[in-house]
Enzyme design. Structure first.
Site, short mmCIF file in Angstrom:
data_model
loop_
_atom_site.label_atom_id
_atom_site.label_comp_id
_atom_site.label_asym_id
_atom_site.label_seq_id
_atom_site.Cartn_x
_atom_site.Cartn_y
_atom_site.Cartn_z
N LYS A 60 -25.98 31.01 13.10
CA LYS A 60 -25.59 30.37 11.83
C LYS A 60 -26.47 29.15 11.62
CE LYS A 60 -22.39 31.17 8.62
NZ LYS A 60 -21.96 32.49 8.12
N ASP A 75 -24.54 31.72 2.46
CA ASP A 75 -23.17 31.33 2.75
C ASP A 75 -22.79 30.35 1.63
OD1 ASP A 75 -21.10 31.51 5.17
OD2 ASP A 75 -21.09 29.42 4.53
N SER A 112 -25.35 43.25 5.08
CA SER A 112 -26.64 42.65 5.40
C SER A 112 -27.41 43.51 6.39
CB SER A 112 -26.44 41.24 5.97
OG SER A 112 -26.19 40.30 4.96
#
Length: 446
Positions: free
Chosen positions: A126, A166, A378
């Site tokens: 992330k 995001d 994804s």
């Protein structure tokens, strides 16, 4: 939690001080793992838990950029590459003022388990920045993204680390990031970022996938009790991409979504949220939820600064941000008859709220399972990029549906196997952990 797990957790806290969200995510997983550790002593012998809580790589960097007034601004960029036992790191970039290392680590840790549950060959990571795109011009967003990618590009690649969007990172930001990556590397490496536009390497269904997937997971949970979404009264928090597409999918399955929100307040529309109007205001015009009430007209209420969880619901889809639904809100939802909760966002329910739902027998789908549709699609985008192919909406949506049913069934089956039938939190944590742990054992101490 047994003493062995408690000792490991205490050491994780000591080594990662002040990172409350990461501590919360680690605790939530550890509370599920006692039966796994007792059944598999080889995990303890190889220090799998300790290794899984330590990111393989943590990157923090300066992001200088120039605003429209000619002033130099400085933000901080992050990329935490958490675990690559199953494949290249995969996880989104979040641009929001709340972003700091602890949030990025919590999201990356969750992503490891989430990605494992999809069954796709992807690891977890992330990233993001404390940059706030809200209120910025397109030129300012472009200059920031170009500066951000000027550092990030050296750490990513289609076989290494594949970021996506995001909160605060949509198609506009992905476009600017990809353009800078292409410019620096002189390669049209489509698979390096996902969430791209469909005209230049993106996948159909990717924008809808997280919201669609959360609703499909809720539908599967309800089916275990002989019900479905048809006729349900649904409340969705948020009004971004995930929330809007969750509203659309829920209403296509016969539910009535009566409320949505943003940071300024919430709206209640008893006839059902008009998805087209909400999408125009939030995605095209980048407006506020209050404008929905103004333009929708009579019968629609806007509550400034209110809590959307004060609205009665039989199904709740928290789809805004972490820890948005607390114990008080959970208690109220239970009292008013909620039967299912599926997390569209990452860890939107506090630990206390989750416990209240579970103790009341509410069907509860944790984010690492319920919102895995986004990263699953994804991975489907990566497949299309690798084969220089493009799939139809119908084919991709069908694959998404199959994956979400598979995640639900894996969680349910694993919970049953480890003596906790109906506990989707335990099922998701254990199933994701075992898949990653077995891969780590196979790869040796690295």
């Amino acid at each position: 939690m047994d003493r062995h797990l408690e000792n490991i957790r205490e050491d994780v806290f000591r080594r990662n001080q002040g990172e409350a969200e990461f501590h919360q995510a680690v605790t939530e997983v550890f509370e599920s793992l006692e039966p796994v550790v007792s059944r598999h002593p080889e995990y303890a012998e190889a220090a799998i838990l300790q290794r899984m809580c330590e990111p393989e790589r943590q990157i923090i960097f300066r992001v200088p950029w120039v605003d429209d007034s000619g002033r130099v601004q400085i933000n901080r960029g992050f990329r935490v590459e958490f675990n690559s036992a199953l494949g290249p790191y995969k996880g989104g970039l979040r641009f929001h003022p709340s972003v700091y290392l602890g949030i990025v680590k919590f999201l990356g840790f969750e992503q490891v388990f989430k990605n494992a549950l999809t069954g796709m060959p992807i690891g977890g990571g992330k990233g993001g920045s404390d940059f706030d795109p809200r209120g910025k011009s397109n030129g300012e967003v472009m200059r920031f993204c170009q500066s951000f990618m000027t550092e990030l590009y050296r750490h990513i690649g289609e076989h290494t680390d594949v970021p996506a969007g995001d909160i605060g990172v949509g198609a506009r930001e992905i476009g600017y990031l990809f353009g800078q990556y292409k410019r620096i590397t002189n390669r049209y490496e489509s698979g390096v970022l996902t969430g791209k536009g469909t005209g230049w390497g993106g996948s159909l269904v990717r924008p809808e996938a997280t919201g669609f997937g959360a609703v499909l997971f809720a539908q599967e949970m309800l089916r275990t009790r002989g019900a479905g979404l048809d006729g349900q009264r649904v409340v969705v928090s948020g009004s971004g991409n995930v929330a809007i597409n969750a509203i659309a999918k829920a209403q296509s399955l016969g539910a009535t979504v009566v409320a949505a929100s943003d940071s300024s307040g919430y709206v209640v529309d008893e006839s059902g949220i008009d998805v087209g109007l909400l999408r125009t205001i939030k995605e095209t015009e980048r407006g506020r939820i209050s404008e929905y009430a103004e333009r929708r007209g009579r019968g629609v209420a806007y509550v400034a600064g209110g809590n959307v969880w004060d609205v009665d619901a039989t199904v709740a889809l928290p789809s805004a941000t972490q820890n948005e639904l607390d114990a008080k809100s959970a208690g109220r939802l239970v009292e008013r008859g909620v039967v299912a909760v599926a997390e569209g966002a990452n860890m939107p329910c506090t630990a206390e709220a989750t416990a209240i739902f579970q103790e009341a027998g509410v069907l509860f789908g944790p984010g690492k399972a319920a919102n895995a549709g986004g990263v699953a699609t994804s991975a489907l985008e990566m497949q299309q990029n690798a084969s220089r192919d493009s799939w139809s909406f119908e084919h991709t949506e069908r694959r998404l549906g199959e994956i979400m049913v598979g995640i639900h069934d894996t969680c349910a089956r694993t919970a049953e196997e480890y003596g906790q039938p109906g506990n989707y939190v335990a099922g998701a944590n254990i199933a994701g952990f075992v898949k990653v742990a077995d891969a780590m054992l196979a790869l040796g101490v690295i």
